[in-house]
Scaffold this motif. Sequence first.
Motif, PDB file in Angstrom:
ATOM      1  N   HIS A  21      -6.432   1.691  34.167  1.00  0.00           N
ATOM      2  CA  HIS A  21      -6.458   2.889  33.309  1.00  0.00           C
ATOM      3  C   HIS A  21      -7.274   3.988  33.991  1.00  0.00           C
ATOM      4  N   HIS A  25      -3.647   7.066  36.428  1.00  0.00           N
ATOM      5  CA  HIS A  25      -2.763   6.709  35.291  1.00  0.00           C
ATOM      6  C   HIS A  25      -2.684   7.879  34.310  1.00  0.00           C
ATOM      7  N   HIS A  54      -5.220  10.354  25.677  1.00  0.00           N
ATOM      8  CA  HIS A  54      -4.593   9.212  24.999  1.00  0.00           C
ATOM      9  C   HIS A  54      -5.363   7.897  25.162  1.00  0.00           C
ATOM     10  N   ASP A  55      -6.116   7.748  26.266  1.00  0.00           N
ATOM     11  CA  ASP A  55      -6.869   6.492  26.482  1.00  0.00           C
ATOM     12  C   ASP A  55      -8.386   6.717  26.366  1.00  0.00           C
ATOM     13  N   ASP A 120       3.326   7.370  28.310  1.00  0.00           N
ATOM     14  CA  ASP A 120       2.398   6.258  28.528  1.00  0.00           C
ATOM     15  C   ASP A 120       3.188   4.973  28.764  1.00  0.00           C
ATOM     16  N   ARG A 132      -0.113  -2.387  37.470  1.00  0.00           N
ATOM     17  CA  ARG A 132      -1.154  -2.199  36.448  1.00  0.00           C
ATOM     18  C   ARG A 132      -1.390  -3.474  35.640  1.00  0.00           C
TER      19      ARG A 132
HETATM   20 NI    NI Z   1      -2.382   4.793  28.905  1.00  0.00          NI
END
Ligand code: NI
Length: 215
Positions: A21, A25, A54-55, A120, A132
């Motif tokens: 992450h 990414h 988003h993360d 995503d 990943r």
């Molecule tokens: Ni993500």
Amino acid sequence: MIVKTILEHVKNQFESDTTGHDWFHIERVYKIACHLHTKEGGDLEIIQLSALLHDISDHKMNGGKLNDGGNVALQLLIQNGYNEEKAIIVANIVDGVSFKGALVKDQQISIEGKIVQDADRLDALGAMGIARAFTYGGSKNRPIYEPAVLPELHDDFKKYATAKSHTINHFYEKLLLLKDRLHTKTAQVIGLKRHQLMEEFLEQFYDEWNLTNLD
Ligand code: NI
Ligand code: ADP
């Protein structure tokens, strides 16, 4: 301006991540989301901010706290002077982005949310998805594969988030399901190609694991 400010903040925070992450990414998701926007529409600023954030506090990297990202995103946007109404829209998208289990329904209703979730998910597929998945598995001390441990389809976010299976199971518990859970036509076309690569990868993985086709 706000997009640039948030981009710099997120870049700093994610530069040293080693769980798959990392900033690259986030940057790919941001760029894929911008591409999807050119084909599918939506509000570009909301899409860009949601992709970047988003993360921001995902359960996989924050010690297991579920549904925390929206709150952190909201605070950050407001601290940086962003309009509160729009910040709430971004926060809702961030909370809904994560995959929460094979049997748990997705909640993205707006086109902006659908685009960010698709972006995503595309980065969880194909060659990038394979890389990943094993990076994440390794970072959490998970084995590559244990043939006796079968996949589980989770009907609850908490059960999904606390499961500790080997990485090959992740393909059946999430990655291979994603092609049918992409919202936009544009992402579905890209996703299908990436899905097929993962199918081929798994076929060869089992051949090599079982030492078949050595001649
Ligand atoms: Ni993500
Ligand atoms: P999401 O929030 O939908 O999970 P992320 O961008 O946060 O999306 O990260 C998803 C990626 O993290 C997966 O696609 C995979 O690469 C990795 N990952 C998550 N859970 C596992 C797992 N149990 N085993 C291997 N990889 C995993």
